[in-house]
Design a protein around this motif. Structure first.
Motif, short mmCIF file in Angstrom:
data_model
loop_
_atom_site.label_atom_id
_atom_site.label_comp_id
_atom_site.label_asym_id
_atom_site.label_seq_id
_atom_site.Cartn_x
_atom_site.Cartn_y
_atom_site.Cartn_z
N SER A 182 0.83 -1.21 0.00
CA SER A 182 0.00 0.00 0.00
C SER A 182 0.86 1.25 0.00
N VAL A 183 0.42 2.25 -0.76
CA VAL A 183 1.09 3.55 -0.82
C VAL A 183 0.01 4.63 -0.79
N GLU A 184 0.12 5.55 0.14
CA GLU A 184 -0.79 6.69 0.20
C GLU A 184 -0.11 7.93 -0.37
N PHE A 185 -0.88 8.78 -1.04
CA PHE A 185 -0.30 10.00 -1.57
C PHE A 185 -1.37 11.08 -1.67
N HIS A 186 -0.91 12.34 -1.63
CA HIS A 186 -1.78 13.51 -1.77
C HIS A 186 -1.45 14.17 -3.11
N ILE A 187 -2.46 14.62 -3.81
CA ILE A 187 -2.22 15.29 -5.08
C ILE A 187 -3.18 16.46 -5.22
N LEU A 188 -2.71 17.57 -5.75
CA LEU A 188 -3.51 18.79 -5.85
C LEU A 188 -4.66 18.59 -6.82
N HIS B 15 -6.16 20.73 -8.74
CA HIS B 15 -6.14 21.44 -10.01
C HIS B 15 -5.46 20.64 -11.12
N PHE B 16 -4.81 19.52 -10.76
CA PHE B 16 -4.24 18.66 -11.79
C PHE B 16 -5.34 17.94 -12.57
N GLY B 17 -6.49 17.72 -11.92
CA GLY B 17 -7.63 17.12 -12.60
C GLY B 17 -7.57 15.62 -12.78
N TYR B 18 -6.72 14.94 -11.97
CA TYR B 18 -6.61 13.48 -12.09
C TYR B 18 -7.77 12.80 -11.37
N THR B 19 -8.46 11.92 -12.07
CA THR B 19 -9.56 11.16 -11.47
C THR B 19 -9.03 9.81 -10.96
N PRO B 20 -9.73 9.17 -10.02
CA PRO B 20 -9.29 7.85 -9.55
C PRO B 20 -9.15 6.84 -10.69
N GLU B 21 -10.08 6.90 -11.67
CA GLU B 21 -10.02 5.96 -12.78
C GLU B 21 -8.76 6.18 -13.61
N TYR B 22 -8.42 7.46 -13.86
CA TYR B 22 -7.22 7.77 -14.63
C TYR B 22 -5.96 7.29 -13.90
N LEU B 23 -5.90 7.58 -12.59
CA LEU B 23 -4.73 7.18 -11.80
C LEU B 23 -4.57 5.66 -11.78
N GLU C 111 -6.71 19.55 -2.24
CA GLU C 111 -6.07 18.30 -2.62
C GLU C 111 -6.94 17.10 -2.26
N ALA C 112 -6.59 15.99 -2.87
CA ALA C 112 -7.26 14.72 -2.58
C ALA C 112 -6.21 13.72 -2.10
N THR C 113 -6.63 12.82 -1.22
CA THR C 113 -5.74 11.77 -0.70
C THR C 113 -6.18 10.43 -1.27
N PHE C 114 -5.25 9.75 -1.91
CA PHE C 114 -5.52 8.45 -2.52
C PHE C 114 -4.66 7.37 -1.88
N GLN D 81 1.32 23.82 -14.85
CA GLN D 81 0.92 24.63 -13.71
C GLN D 81 1.94 24.48 -12.59
N VAL D 82 1.94 25.41 -11.70
CA VAL D 82 2.82 25.35 -10.53
C VAL D 82 2.18 24.47 -9.49
N GLY D 83 2.93 23.54 -8.96
CA GLY D 83 2.40 22.62 -7.94
C GLY D 83 3.19 21.35 -7.96
N SER D 84 2.94 20.53 -7.00
CA SER D 84 3.63 19.26 -6.92
C SER D 84 2.76 18.27 -6.18
N ALA D 85 3.08 17.02 -6.36
CA ALA D 85 2.36 15.96 -5.65
C ALA D 85 3.14 15.58 -4.42
N GLU D 86 2.49 15.55 -3.30
CA GLU D 86 3.13 15.15 -2.05
C GLU D 86 2.84 13.68 -1.81
N ILE D 87 3.89 12.89 -1.57
CA ILE D 87 3.73 11.45 -1.41
C ILE D 87 4.08 11.05 0.00
N THR D 88 3.23 10.26 0.61
CA THR D 88 3.52 9.73 1.93
C THR D 88 3.27 8.24 1.92
N ASP D 89 3.99 7.55 2.78
CA ASP D 89 3.83 6.09 2.89
C ASP D 89 4.09 5.72 4.34
#
Length: 305
Positions: free
Chosen positions: A207-213, A215-223, A254-257, A291-299
């Protein structure tokens, strides 16, 4: 890869044989009482102490051997295997030998064991109260050893600590974590904690948890589809359609996946490679955007290797 410990059966038989020979010699001394025995108080006390120790110790060793042989035949195991049950029998034998040795030492010093034990009852109670944590650990350790829920070699998670069980002593459980560090956990902590035994499952979860902004527009299905392509090279190690994405939370920015991958076999090196590929892929998603931004990854409990 970890293998179940093997007993040195030859050494066990040698120890029993040595005990039997010495005990037979002590019986001879006590029956025939040679002149050397009658003339020396020290030899009398020494033989009496050894007699008190070796008699019960030899009996326990023979009883232990009978129990182990019965257990191995019942479960059709290798003759030199050492699993939880045998480990527990060994620990009980060790405790009893310590008790027998203490009684033998009392006799060797010329004291009556019953009178001596009676006189130190209050002291013994104080000692038991002082070392209650150690006694609790010992009891918990024996319960774990005789339980079929945890076994040597199992990959478990205790709180935030994860690793394989290398050994279970009367005081601690020894784990080997993903970095090959030896982690020592008191038995009382193990006994009172929530434990995840991953080895008892037919599959292993990564399992890997991550946060992503947002405004990137990524859907769970796309990811999910994107990450499935990332791990396609590890198909032999994955359960069919074993990668899924869960949305844990969403706020205004942001959303947490959570990415969950089901592995059909345990391979520490491949697991690290898959985890690294997922980390890298998630970070690359943010780089595709202007766009300006980054994905924050946590595990939790893990780190990028």
């Amino acid at each position: 890869m970890f293998t179940v410990k093997e007993r040195k059966t030859r050494n066990e038989f040698i120890v029993i044989l040595v005990k039997a020979v010495i005990y037979a010699a002590l019986v001879y001394f006590r029956i025939y009482k040679p002149s050397l025995y009658d003339e020396s108080i020290f030899i009398q006390q020494l033989t009496s102490g050894l007699f008190i120790f070796l008699g019960p110790s030899l009996t326990v060793s023979l009883l232990r051997l009978v129990i182990i042989v019965w257990y191995i035949k019942k479960h059709r195991l290798k003759s030199n295997i050492k699993d939880n049950f045998i480990l527990g029998i060994d620990r009980i034998e060790s405790i009893l030998n310590v008790v027998f040795f203490a009684l033998a030492f009392i006799v060797f010093m010329g004291n009556d064991p019953k009178a001596f034990l009676t006189s130190i009852t209050i002291v013994a109670a104080a000692i038991a109260l002082t070392f209650k944590d150690y006694i609790t650990n010992m009891i918990n350790g024996l319960i774990i050893m005789f339980s079929d829920q945890l076994s040597l070699g199992d990959h478990i998670k205790v709180g935030e600590i994860e690793g394989k069980i290398l050994d279970i002593t009367l005081i601690n459980m020894i784990l080997q974590n993903e970095d090959n560090d030896m982690v020592i956990i008191p038995n009382s902590v193990v006994f009172s904690s929530v434990i995840v035994n991953q080895s008892k499952q037919n599959i292993r979860k990564l399992s890997v948890e991550f946060h992503i902004l947002l405004h990137f527009g990524y859907t769970p299905e796309y990811l999910e589809n994107y990450l499935k392509k990332v791990v396609v090279g590890y198909a032999d190690y994955l359960v069919l359609d074993g990668l899924s994405i869960k949305t844990l939370s969403i706020n205004k920015d942001e959303a947490t996946f959570k990415v969950q991958v089901l592995l059909n076999k345990y391979d520490k090196q491949k697991e690290r490679e898959i985890r690294r590929e997922i980390y890298t892929a998630i970070m690359k998603l943010s780089q595709k955007q202007n766009q300006v931004g980054s994905a924050e990854i946590t595990d939790p409990g893990n780190r990028i290797n």
